[in-house]
Scaffold this active site. Sequence first.
Site, PDB file in Angstrom:
ATOM      1  N   PRO A  39      46.599  40.595  43.362  1.00 49.20           N
ATOM      2  CA  PRO A  39      46.691  42.123  43.537  1.00 49.20           C
ATOM      3  C   PRO A  39      45.646  42.599  42.233  1.00 49.20           C
ATOM      4  O   PRO A  39      45.944  41.973  41.101  1.00 49.20           O
ATOM      5  CB  PRO A  39      48.248  42.637  43.000  1.00 49.20           C
ATOM      6  CG  PRO A  39      48.859  41.365  42.365  1.00 49.20           C
ATOM      7  CD  PRO A  39      48.188  40.109  42.818  1.00 49.20           C
TER       8      PRO A  39
ATOM      9  N   ALA B  94      44.245  46.319  40.825  1.00 48.54           N
ATOM     10  CA  ALA B  94      44.165  47.821  41.007  1.00 48.54           C
ATOM     11  C   ALA B  94      42.875  48.371  41.258  1.00 48.54           C
ATOM     12  O   ALA B  94      41.706  47.924  40.855  1.00 48.54           O
ATOM     13  CB  ALA B  94      44.553  48.463  39.625  1.00 48.54           C
TER      14      ALA B  94
ATOM     15  N   GLN C 259      52.964  44.144  45.199  1.00 47.59           N
ATOM     16  CA  GLN C 259      53.184  43.930  43.769  1.00 47.59           C
ATOM     17  C   GLN C 259      54.081  44.870  43.130  1.00 47.59           C
ATOM     18  O   GLN C 259      53.235  46.307  43.304  1.00 47.59           O
ATOM     19  CB  GLN C 259      52.060  43.501  43.086  1.00 47.59           C
ATOM     20  CG  GLN C 259      52.444  43.165  41.542  1.00 47.59           C
ATOM     21  CD  GLN C 259      51.337  42.780  40.767  1.00 47.59           C
ATOM     22  OE1 GLN C 259      50.743  43.522  40.257  1.00 47.59           O
ATOM     23  NE2 GLN C 259      51.162  41.458  40.184  1.00 47.59           N
TER      24      GLN C 259
ATOM     25  N   CYS D  84      49.487  42.440  33.440  1.00 45.95           N
ATOM     26  CA  CYS D  84      48.285  43.468  33.314  1.00 45.95           C
ATOM     27  C   CYS D  84      48.253  43.797  31.682  1.00 45.95           C
ATOM     28  O   CYS D  84      49.462  43.900  30.938  1.00 45.95           O
ATOM     29  CB  CYS D  84      48.863  44.808  33.795  1.00 45.95           C
ATOM     30  SG  CYS D  84      47.471  46.165  33.606  1.00 45.95           S
TER      31      CYS D  84
ATOM     32  N   GLY E  94      41.736  35.960  41.682  1.00 50.01           N
ATOM     33  CA  GLY E  94      41.475  37.603  41.363  1.00 50.01           C
ATOM     34  C   GLY E  94      39.985  37.895  41.490  1.00 50.01           C
ATOM     35  O   GLY E  94      39.269  38.030  42.477  1.00 50.01           O
TER      36      GLY E  94
END
Length: 383
Positions: free
Chosen positions: A27, A29, A83, A114, A242
């Site tokens: 995931p 953002a 998530q 994060c 990612g």
Amino acid sequence: MTSSLEAPKTALRIGPYPVDPPVVLAPMAGITNVAFRTLCREFGSETSIYVCEMITARAVVERNEKTLHMMSFGPDESPRSMQLYAVDPKTVGEAVRIIVGEGWADHIDLNLGCPVPKVTKLGGGAALPYKRELFRDIVKAMVSAAEPAGVPITVKFRIGIDDDHVTYLNTGRIAEAEGAAAIALHARTAAQRYSGEADWTHIARLKEAVTTIPVLGNGDIFSAADGVRMMAETGCDGVVVGRGCLGRPWLFGELQAALRGQPLPAAPNLGKVGEILYRHASLLADHDGEDKGMRDLRKHMAWYLMGFPVGAELRRAFATVGSLNELQDLIGKLDPTAPFPKDAEGPRGRQGSPGKVALPHGWLDDPDDPTPPCGADVMHSGG
């Protein structure tokens, strides 16, 4: 141990879902919305996992309209992976109850990776695993709420806050004990952010410490060979990708081939990249409308065109594109025969510099304090 040239054999399952090949889209953002996930699935396997961008548990409880839109999934997307960002066991338990009650997701991951200061300074993201009893309560609440519906809970985290506050072995063991279906380690500390190199030896250590659930590795998978090598060197059960797929969704097709021991597909030339870019734009326009979709696409342009012979003026035009028609015209100005460039391989996306992790006052005083951080769940979804 499997040689780095040989695809490791694995049969990864996350709860009831087989993950074949064992590849997960991390995931991200502002990136892994339904449009980008659809594109990655079109290149990769339908039975890999592609995770929605981070959703805030409190926003789910409040049924925030923007958040509900971010939680969109494609009609044939399965399993639907979401998530959650959470700092309070009660809030996240309620959020999971709503999600499974409404049938909104088939798999829920917890964000503990994060490193962004606005997240860690409130005690969320990569700061939270240091508070091991709070973390335990959060996983327990999520599993308890999801279990009746058969929805697996997974946890993604980092090595620790910094070299002096390493938490990942404890975090992995707690997640395993409280019923998580799988865990994933980004092999950097929060202080590293995305700088330097991921230390995959920690993934191997976590795999030795956690033996009853799958352990996935994350960090510096920029090619199919990197994925094969991570699994071979660490013994991990799967890889989480990612930044390596930014502007390169076809990486999932390359990983699929490599992990199944098949020849890799040819790298796309600039003409093919233009087609992929337009497909991405169309999917974004369908999801968000053409105006917002094109604005969202702009951040992807440098990644798609990285290393290709595209003049500065044309690059600027791509970076400010405003419509699908304009995009089509710009793609028509590219040299379709330009081969995929060597210098487009390797790291992409944000790297930045390491730095001191912003934490709430007194955060490091007592790792066994189970009190949720004050005001940390006011975050908007998506980081």
